[in-house]
Write a protein that holds these residues in place. Structure first.
Motif, PDB file in Angstrom:
ATOM      1  N   ALA A  40      -6.417   9.423  -0.156  1.00 38.84           N
ATOM      2  CA  ALA A  40      -5.791   8.366   0.630  1.00 38.84           C
ATOM      3  C   ALA A  40      -5.694   6.984   0.132  1.00 38.84           C
ATOM      4  O   ALA A  40      -4.791   6.502   0.240  1.00 38.84           O
ATOM      5  CB  ALA A  40      -6.344   8.549   1.984  1.00 38.84           C
ATOM      6  N   GLU A  43      -3.356   6.650  -2.617  1.00 42.03           N
ATOM      7  CA  GLU A  43      -2.037   6.654  -2.076  1.00 42.03           C
ATOM      8  C   GLU A  43      -1.531   5.399  -1.289  1.00 42.03           C
ATOM      9  O   GLU A  43      -0.584   4.798  -1.581  1.00 42.03           O
ATOM     10  CB  GLU A  43      -2.019   7.756  -0.958  1.00 42.03           C
ATOM     11  CG  GLU A  43      -0.414   7.627  -0.234  1.00 42.03           C
ATOM     12  CD  GLU A  43       0.771   8.114  -0.968  1.00 42.03           C
ATOM     13  OE1 GLU A  43       1.700   7.621  -0.720  1.00 42.03           O
ATOM     14  OE2 GLU A  43       0.592   8.786  -2.306  1.00 42.03           O
ATOM     15  N   GLN A  47       1.434   2.746  -2.570  1.00 40.55           N
ATOM     16  CA  GLN A  47       2.485   2.283  -1.460  1.00 40.55           C
ATOM     17  C   GLN A  47       2.591   0.776  -1.447  1.00 40.55           C
ATOM     18  O   GLN A  47       3.637   0.199  -1.495  1.00 40.55           O
ATOM     19  CB  GLN A  47       2.358   3.015  -0.197  1.00 40.55           C
ATOM     20  CG  GLN A  47       2.616   4.517  -0.503  1.00 40.55           C
ATOM     21  CD  GLN A  47       3.020   4.955   0.924  1.00 40.55           C
ATOM     22  OE1 GLN A  47       3.512   4.749   1.768  1.00 40.55           O
ATOM     23  NE2 GLN A  47       2.592   6.339   1.214  1.00 40.55           N
TER      24      GLN A  47
END
Length: 89
Positions: A40, A43, A47
């Motif tokens: 996570a 990620e 982003q």
């Protein structure tokens, strides 16, 4: 910097729906705080890099699970500003 914080909170809330805008900047990204797991966190980094053209290395202390939300947001702001300054130089 509030735009970065809002974006980061939005990404985290997709992973963990109980995280809202009023979350404390003093909470760690990982255990004992926002509870982001390694995948996570990666990620989130991807982003943020895409959205703000802000490259934060995986080894950067701000990208570690022990970093607080506030430290991460500040690192993104600094990386964005550096990338912007390099682009205009």
């Amino acid at each position: 910097m509030s735009d970065i914080r809002s974006f980061v909170i939005g990404i985290i809330s997709e992973i963990s729906p109980d995280v809202t805008d009023d979350v404390s900047d003093d909470l760690p990204l990982g255990p004992g705080g926002l509870e982001l797991e390694s995948l996570a966190l990666v990620e989130l980094l991807v982003q943020v890099e895409h959205e703000f053209n802000a490259k934060i290395a995986d080894e950067d202390p701000a990208a570690q699970p022990t970093a607080t939300l506030g430290e991460f947001v500040a690192a993104v702001a600094q990386a964005r500003d550096s990338a912007s300054a390099e682009a205009t130089a």
